[in-house]
Design an enzyme around this catalytic site. Structure first.
Site, mmCIF file in Angstrom:
data_model
loop_
_atom_site.group_PDB
_atom_site.id
_atom_site.type_symbol
_atom_site.label_atom_id
_atom_site.label_comp_id
_atom_site.label_asym_id
_atom_site.label_seq_id
_atom_site.Cartn_x
_atom_site.Cartn_y
_atom_site.Cartn_z
ATOM 1 N N ASP A 41 -0.466 8.537 -7.183
ATOM 2 C CA ASP A 41 -0.362 7.163 -7.678
ATOM 3 C C ASP A 41 -1.379 6.292 -6.945
ATOM 4 O O ASP A 41 -1.056 5.562 -6.017
ATOM 5 C CB ASP A 41 1.065 6.650 -7.447
ATOM 6 C CG ASP A 41 1.271 5.255 -8.013
ATOM 7 O OD1 ASP A 41 0.428 4.805 -8.817
ATOM 8 O OD2 ASP A 41 2.277 4.633 -7.650
ATOM 9 N N SER A 99 -1.532 -24.598 1.617
ATOM 10 C CA SER A 99 -0.139 -24.360 1.990
ATOM 11 C C SER A 99 0.777 -24.386 0.774
ATOM 12 O O SER A 99 1.837 -23.760 0.800
ATOM 13 C CB SER A 99 0.313 -25.400 3.008
ATOM 14 O OG SER A 99 0.015 -26.712 2.550
ATOM 15 N N ASN A 129 1.266 1.494 -8.599
ATOM 16 C CA ASN A 129 2.159 0.814 -9.541
ATOM 17 C C ASN A 129 3.360 1.675 -9.923
ATOM 18 O O ASN A 129 4.142 1.317 -10.803
ATOM 19 C CB ASN A 129 1.389 0.362 -10.794
ATOM 20 C CG ASN A 129 0.867 1.543 -11.606
ATOM 21 O OD1 ASN A 129 1.045 2.697 -11.227
ATOM 22 N ND2 ASN A 129 0.223 1.243 -12.727
ATOM 23 N N ASP A 184 0.864 -1.181 0.000
ATOM 24 C CA ASP A 184 0.000 0.000 0.000
ATOM 25 C C ASP A 184 0.903 1.233 0.000
ATOM 26 O O ASP A 184 1.660 1.457 0.948
ATOM 27 C CB ASP A 184 -0.895 -0.006 1.251
ATOM 28 C CG ASP A 184 -2.013 1.022 1.160
ATOM 29 O OD1 ASP A 184 -1.930 1.922 0.304
ATOM 30 O OD2 ASP A 184 -2.963 0.915 1.967
ATOM 31 N N ASP A 202 -4.980 6.338 3.328
ATOM 32 C CA ASP A 202 -6.021 6.704 2.359
ATOM 33 C C ASP A 202 -6.573 5.423 1.737
ATOM 34 O O ASP A 202 -5.893 4.748 0.960
ATOM 35 C CB ASP A 202 -5.426 7.616 1.281
ATOM 36 C CG ASP A 202 -6.492 8.116 0.300
ATOM 37 O OD1 ASP A 202 -7.591 7.507 0.242
ATOM 38 O OD2 ASP A 202 -6.219 9.097 -0.417
ATOM 39 N N ILE A 250 3.373 4.568 -11.362
ATOM 40 C CA ILE A 250 3.152 5.358 -12.578
ATOM 41 C C ILE A 250 2.119 6.441 -12.274
ATOM 42 O O ILE A 250 0.984 6.129 -11.896
ATOM 43 C CB ILE A 250 2.652 4.455 -13.729
ATOM 44 C CG1 ILE A 250 3.687 3.363 -14.030
ATOM 45 C CG2 ILE A 250 2.337 5.273 -14.971
ATOM 46 C CD1 ILE A 250 3.177 2.257 -14.941
ATOM 47 N N ASN A 260 -3.012 3.658 -7.718
ATOM 48 C CA ASN A 260 -2.972 2.196 -7.801
ATOM 49 C C ASN A 260 -1.597 1.629 -7.425
ATOM 50 O O ASN A 260 -1.352 0.432 -7.586
ATOM 51 C CB ASN A 260 -3.411 1.699 -9.181
ATOM 52 C CG ASN A 260 -2.606 2.336 -10.291
ATOM 53 O OD1 ASN A 260 -1.538 2.906 -10.042
ATOM 54 N ND2 ASN A 260 -3.109 2.259 -11.512
ATOM 55 N N ASP A 275 -4.531 8.745 -12.340
ATOM 56 C CA ASP A 275 -3.342 9.117 -11.586
ATOM 57 C C ASP A 275 -2.617 10.355 -12.125
ATOM 58 O O ASP A 275 -1.400 10.340 -12.324
ATOM 59 C CB ASP A 275 -2.359 7.934 -11.514
ATOM 60 C CG ASP A 275 -2.894 6.801 -10.659
ATOM 61 O OD1 ASP A 275 -4.031 6.917 -10.163
ATOM 62 O OD2 ASP A 275 -2.176 5.814 -10.480
ATOM 63 N N VAL A 284 -6.443 4.585 -2.073
ATOM 64 C CA VAL A 284 -5.152 4.325 -2.709
ATOM 65 C C VAL A 284 -4.728 2.893 -2.388
ATOM 66 O O VAL A 284 -4.485 2.567 -1.221
ATOM 67 C CB VAL A 284 -4.089 5.325 -2.196
ATOM 68 C CG1 VAL A 284 -2.711 4.954 -2.739
ATOM 69 C CG2 VAL A 284 -4.459 6.749 -2.586
HETATM 70 CA CA CA Z 1 -0.410 4.539 -10.939
#
Ligand code: CA
Length: 576
Positions: free
Chosen positions: A222, A258, A226, A202, A207, A228, A224, A218, A210
């Site tokens: 950012d 497992s 990632n 995270d 937040d 970017i 998500n 975005d 997010v």
């Molecule tokens: Ca992003």
């Protein structure tokens, strides 16, 4: 406090100081049992098994370091990493040390010692892991064991040590969600305790809007995670739109057991020659991950196994990493919901632990349902309690119906069948187990028989010297697997948000392909301590194989032509 309690729980599993049956600690079917080795309560069950392992280590350490029993016990306790655990070890030595030391110093084996201190039950037959010493015949050994058991009973030692009374925190249960999650979005910044080792990091834990997997543009933030974000000055479009828009980016999640979580006990824990403080240096981390290694698993692995040496090592590679190589937009978009002991009836409740709700504006998900063993694995010596085909089919359909209520449109579900576990015995039975390494006197077949004798094997059906039991277990597994193509065929037009895919016996196919190419190396595919789970090497192979199969089936997006541009602008995208 919980941090410590989990650590002690795993140590308890290792040392088997608990006197409770698994069901008393971890509840029933809706809450899977996270430590498959703490099962069974006949003949002393797991308590006897782990006592025998630990005392076996103490005895071998006496040989290797040329010390007496008292010193060997003191050394062992001193190797443990945190005070609470070290203290528990010294309490155990205080309770039993006076009884253990003269027996070990007199050349008795761990089997005798654990009976003498009441850790092994009084039921017949006598179970034994190590060869009898002192030139006793089988009859003399049994008579000797009955004698020391009777003494233990007279001295009130049986059932005396109970870890749940000594350290109550040990017997708490877990909910399989991240422990540290300030905004409650089911993603964390902490590695263990179902954190980033299990689910993408995270990038803002204050937040809840997010989190990894969001379908966001975005421009500023950012959202998500990632790595970017921002706006391209030339075109005026966001980098998410430029680099990820229309690329079909999706996340990956695995609901499983497992094997999905990548259960692994470090071999150094049960190798006498290696015992030192360094051996247990990462015990807390390993305990907080339930002795699982999801960050190195076939489904959601993303870290380098060799960075965890000596606890684990081997090749990297997972379904997630290969999908990521194709499209860097899915960075951190993974969730591992593997739980030790889970079976097909857990799929529907595990659905509810996913963080992927279409109402939150998220990308599609590749959802793997992978219960590959526990429907035919338990410690009972019977086929009768294994899952029935109609139960199996109903459980999978219930999980699919539940998933269809929240997954975003365009998702894919892959159903993985049970693995043919006969590979375990066929590959391992003649090999020496790490606990027998010092004197070359314990094979995997010996360990399987010992655990079955104690009614504490994680899988009577596969880990069994009797070929007809193994073949009978496969017949039942096949009857369950036969439901999957039926479920897939009946699913057409039934679900709104995903297609259901049955891609054959993918794991068996992957392992058989490797064994055909490297027949002498088959043992490298199996976990050395439990002789039961896929090893790191197998996890890497399974991840690559599953990637290729899903790619060929058209379930994965094409390679993103913007990958080089993403790396040029955003580097490692924030790492893990
Ligand atoms: Ca992003």
């Amino acid at each position: 406090m919980r941090r410590l309690s989990v650590a002690v729980a795993a140590l308890a599993m290792l040392l088997a100081f608990t006197a409770l049956p698994a069901s008393a600690i971890f509840g029933t079917a809706t809450r899977p049992f996270p430590f498959p080795f703490l099962r069974g309560d006949h003949n002393g069950g797991s308590k006897c098994a782990a006592c025998t392992l630990v005392v076996g280590l103490l005895e071998q350490q006496m040989q290797i370091k040329k010390v007496n029993a008292e010193t060997s016990m003191d050394l062992f306790c001193s190797y443990l990493p945190i005070k609470l655990v070290t203290d528990a070890c010294y309490v155990a030595v205080g309770l039993y040390g006076g009884k253990i030391a003269p027996l070990l110093d007199d050349g008795e084996t761990a089997d005798t010692v654990c009976n003498a201190i009441g850790m092994c039950g009084s039921e017949a037959p006598v179970c034994r892991l190590f060869p009898a010493k002192k030139q006793r015949t089988e009859q003399e050994f049994e008579a000797h064991i009955r004698k020391v058991r009777a003494e233990a009973a007279r001295e009130g030692l049986i059932g005396k040590f109970n870890i749940c009374e000594l350290i109550p925190g040990v017997c708490r249960v877990e909910d399989h969600l991240p422990f540290y999650d300030a905004d409650g979005d089911r993603f964390s910044t902490y590695e263990t305790l179902r954190g980033t080792d299990w689910r993408g990091k995270d990038c803002n834990d204050s937040d809840a809007t997010v989190f990894p997997g969001r379908n966001a543009t975005d421009a500023v933030v950012d959202a998500n995670c990632n790595g970017i974000f921002g706006v391209d000055a030339t075109s005026g479009r966001t980098y998410e739109e430029l680099y990820c828009g229309g690329t079909g980016a999706m996340g990956v999640a695995a609901l499983g057991d497992s094997a999905t979580a990548h259960f692994h006990i470090p071999p150094t824990y049960v190798t006498a020659a290696n015992l030192s403080a360094a051996t247990f240096a990462h015990l807390v981390r390993n305990a907080e991950n339930e002795l699982d290694w999801p960050m190195l698993s076939w489904s959601t692995g993303h870290l380098d196994p060799n960075s965890f040496y000596p606890d684990i090592s081997g090749p990297k590679g997972s379904l997630y990493t290969h999908m990521l190589d194709d499209n860097l937009c899915m960075h951190r978009d993974y969730q591992n919901l593997g739980v030790n002991g889970a079976k097909v009836s857990n799929l529907e409740p595990f659905d509810l632990l996913l963080a992927r709700n279409a109402t939150s504006g998220v990308k599609p998900l590749l959802l793997i349902m992978s219960m590959i063993g526990n429907d035919v694995c338990h410690w009972d010596h019977t086929f009768a309690t294994m899952t029935k085909p109609e139960q199996y089919k109903a459980a999978v359909i219930a999980a699919l119906e539940k998933a269809d209520t929240f997954l975003p449109a365009g998702s894919q579900v892959v159903l993985i069948p049970l693995v043919d576990g006969r590979i375990l015995y066929d590959t391992m039975h003649n090999r020496i187990h790490p606990i027998g390494e010092t004197n070359k006197d314990v094979t995997y077949a010996d360990l399987y028989d010992f655990l079955n004798c104690l009614d504490t094997s994680p899988c009577w059906g596969w880990m069994n010297s009797n070929a007809s039991v193994r073949n009978g277990t496969w017949a039942i597994a096949e009857s369950l697997n036969a439901q999957l193509p039926i479920i897939a065929a009946e699913s057409i037009g039934k679900y709104q948000n995903f297609k259901v895919n049955f891609l054959g016996n993918v794991f068996d196919d992957a392992l058989n392909k490797y064994m055909a190419e490297f027949p002498g190396d088959a043992w490298e595919l199996i976990e050395p301590v439990d002789g039961f789970h896929p090893s790191q090497k197998a996890n890497s192979l399974l991840g690559y194989y599953l990637y290729n199969v899903t790619k060929t089936a058209g379930l994965l997006p094409a390679v993103n032509p913007n990958n080089a541009a993403i790396t040029a602008r955003f580097g490692d995208q924030g790492g893990y």
